[in-house]
Write an enzyme that holds these catalytic residues in place. Structure first.
Site, PDB file in Angstrom:
ATOM      1  N   CYS A   1       0.806  -1.215   0.000  1.00 56.75           N
ATOM      2  CA  CYS A   1       0.000   0.000   0.000  1.00 56.75           C
ATOM      3  C   CYS A   1       0.839   1.265   0.000  1.00 56.75           C
ATOM      4  O   CYS A   1       0.314   2.349  -0.183  1.00 56.75           O
ATOM      5  CB  CYS A   1      -0.916   0.008   1.212  1.00 56.75           C
TER       6      CYS A   1
ATOM      7  N   ASP B   1       2.851   2.371   2.609  1.00 55.07           N
ATOM      8  CA  ASP B   1       2.991   3.011   3.908  1.00 55.07           C
ATOM      9  C   ASP B   1       4.378   2.815   4.506  1.00 55.07           C
ATOM     10  O   ASP B   1       5.162   2.007   4.032  1.00 55.07           O
ATOM     11  CB  ASP B   1       1.931   2.478   4.870  1.00 55.07           C
TER      12      ASP B   1
ATOM     13  N   CYS C   1      -2.103   3.007   8.038  1.00 52.07           N
ATOM     14  CA  CYS C   1      -3.502   2.847   8.409  1.00 52.07           C
ATOM     15  C   CYS C   1      -3.645   2.506   9.891  1.00 52.07           C
ATOM     16  O   CYS C   1      -2.654   2.360  10.608  1.00 52.07           O
ATOM     17  CB  CYS C   1      -4.118   1.732   7.574  1.00 52.07           C
TER      18      CYS C   1
ATOM     19  N   CYS D   1      -0.003  -5.201   7.077  1.00 52.07           N
ATOM     20  CA  CYS D   1       0.388  -4.039   7.879  1.00 52.07           C
ATOM     21  C   CYS D   1       1.222  -4.466   9.087  1.00 52.07           C
ATOM     22  O   CYS D   1       2.098  -3.721   9.538  1.00 52.07           O
ATOM     23  CB  CYS D   1      -0.833  -3.265   8.353  1.00 52.07           C
TER      24      CYS D   1
HETATM   25  S1  FES Z   1      -3.151  -0.701   4.560  1.00 53.11           S
HETATM   26 FE1  FES Z   1      -1.529   0.637   4.422  1.00 53.11          FE
HETATM   27  S2  FES Z   1      -0.443   0.268   6.246  1.00 53.11           S
HETATM   28 FE2  FES Z   1      -2.180  -0.894   6.473  1.00 53.11          FE
END
Ligand code: FES
Lengths: 123, 389
Positions: A33, A35, A58, A102
């Site tokens: 994603c 992040d 997230c 994550c």
């Molecule tokens: S979906 Fe992006 S860190 Fe969890």
């Protein structure tokens, strides 16, 4: 979507922030994603004396960082290297399937911080 | 705790007048509008009235309204139905890169079945350039489908200009007006469109019902086959209660359009200005003027959208985000990508869409909560805090 434990760790994340004189730092970008999670460790006598983290991610990433640091604190380097994303997700009482990646962020960033410390200290 | 619903582009609550009418209708009108007997005729009367109300909202004739099972189905019927009816003329379709998935995936389906699709780019505001449309037209082009306004960033497309270009080449023009109908004036003649999609639940009507405006004389192939209801365009016994509610919702939308428009814009400006004054490092996305009255769309640097949504929800505020983390596919918004937002700002996007129930006190509450939420998430964001070791 998230259980109470996850929401608690999201709302009151443990060990957020930075360690200014950290022994090691590890940062992981999530390929799924995009992040980011960064971990700081303070090592004393081959033990994780302190662990802190920051994240751009997230709710599951925030909670995973919080749980990972809670689990890792006080562990020996060897024990901490064994800590997996499964341990983190389990301690959180489970994550939705699409959010399991994550928790990888948290475990991977911890291992990277330890490797950083190992490198700096020729271990 | 105060509850503030700011996701009206996602769906809207049922208007109380709509609710009462549906109840009144359902109490003892159960006839099948296709039946000859009095029960059927009674139901048909209600459906016809609703058809007139929907037609009036968009300046169409009653006969030009096809009721469907929602906006998505109307988009499918328009695009797949037009392609099937015109495939002998050509196999090329033009759309934009910021359409709703109902349009994009209908086009994708056709692309798998022998059609070619051109996705027009948009500028940083989300506007399609009419000259780009002209350049994309080929002898085989049979359909152009471009949304009236974008559901995420609220940008209103220059449909009049775009449709007049299509008309020069005798190409059908469809627009998805799900976001605009009931919010800004929508008139099919002024817009110059052949096909137009509407959805009931975006305008305080019930879910599961929508409509396709089909200009008289335009030929489509049906997508759903059966008993030949809706002039053979949409088989299946009508969702009578839904249609009745949709009709009433359309009537109210037309009645209150001007006053709601003014009221909503005032609230929007208060919210936008308040955010800009209170929160540093923000970007207001979308067009400053060509914009839906109820749409507020920001990117907050260094924070992730799902985290913002969760935090706001805990305070009773409902909004949405284009962040990858908040979508089940874990892909960031294609709209925000198309307007050239960097990934970090897509992640930090927040959409708040206003509606009838919102008032100035709601905005004050949001302006109190949101800065705290953003500040908290920034306090432990690695992007806001540079590596110091
Ligand atoms: S979906 Fe992006 S860190 Fe969890």
């Amino acid at each position: 979507m998230y259980n109470e434990t996850v929401m608690d760790h999201f709302q009151n994340p443990r060990n957020v922030g930075e360690i200014t004189d950290a022994s090691g730092v590890g940062e992981i970008g999530n390929v799924v994603c995009g992040d980011i999670l960064r971990v700081y460790i303070k090592v004393k006598d081959d033990r994780l004396d302190d662990v802190k983290y920051m994240t751009f991610g997230c709710g599951a990433a925030v909670a995973s960082g919080s749980m990972m640091t809670t689990l890792a604190k006080g562990k020996t380097i060897e024990e901490a290297m064994q800590l997996t994303n499964k341990d983190v997700a389990q301690a959180l009482g489970g994550l939705p399937p699409q959010k399991l990646h994550c928790s990888n962020l948290a475990a991977d960033a911890l291992h990277k911080a330890i490797e950083d410390w190992q490198q700096k200290n020729g271990k | 705790m105060r509850k503030v619903y700011l996701d009206h582009a996602g769906t809207t609550p049922l208007h109380p007048e709509v609710y009462s009418l549906i109840c009144e209708f359902m109490k003892d009108t159960f006839g099948n509008p296709s039946s000859i007997h009095s029960y059927g005729r009674e139901a048909k009367k209600w459906v016809d009235e609703a058809r007139q109300q929907v037609a009036d909202l968009i300046g169409a004739e009653r006969e030009e309204i096809i009721f469907t099972g929602g906006g998505t189905e109307a988009d499918n019927l328009a695009i797949i139905g037009a392609a099937a009816a015109r495939h002998k003329k050509g196999n090329h379709i033009i759309t934009s890169s910021i359409e709703h998935p109902a349009v994009l995936n209908s086009c994708k389906y056709l692309a798998k079945n022998g059609f070619e699709v051109t996705y027009l780019p948009v500028d940083g505001y989300g506007l399609v350039d009419p000259e780009e449309l002209r350049k994309a037209i080929r002898p085989e082009t049979i359909l152009v489908t471009i949304m009236h306004a974008n559901n995420e960033i609220g940008t209103i497309e220059p449909i009049e200009e775009l449709s007049s270009i299509a008309r020069e080449y005798d190409i059908l023009f469809h627009t998805d007006a799900v976001q605009t109908a009931g919010r800004i004036p929508v008139n099919v003649k002024d817009l110059g469109v052949d096909l137009l999609t509407l959805s009931s639940h975006k305008m305080y009507g019930p879910k599961g019902v929508g409509a396709l405006y089909k200009r008289k004389g335009v030929r489509l192939e049906p997508v759903i086959h059966g008993g030949g209801q809706e002039k053979k365009m949409r088989s299946g016994t009508e969702n009578t209660a839904g249609i009745v509610g949709f009709g009433k919702a359309a009537e109210i939308a037309a009645r209150d359009l001007d006053s709601e428009y003014k009221r909503t814009i005032e609230l929007r400006e208060k919210l936008v200005q308040g955010i800009i004054e209170r929160i540093p490092d923000v970007k207001y996305n979308g067009h400053p003027e060509r914009r839906l009255p109820h749409n507020v769309h920001f990117s907050f640097s260094y924070v992730e959208g799902e985290s913002m949504l969760l935090s706001l929800d805990m305070k009773g505020i409902a909004a949405s985000s284009g962040s990858a983390c908040s979508s089940s596919s874990l892909k960031g918004s294609h709209v925000l990508e198309a307007i050239g937002l960097p990934y970090e700002l897509i992640h930090g996007s927040l959409r708040m869409t206003l509606g009838r129930m919102n008032d100035a006190a709601d905005i004050d509450y949001v302006l109190e909560v949101l800065p705290e939420v953003v500040a908290r998430l920034r306090s432990f964001s690695p992007l806001a805090n540079k590596l110091t070791v």
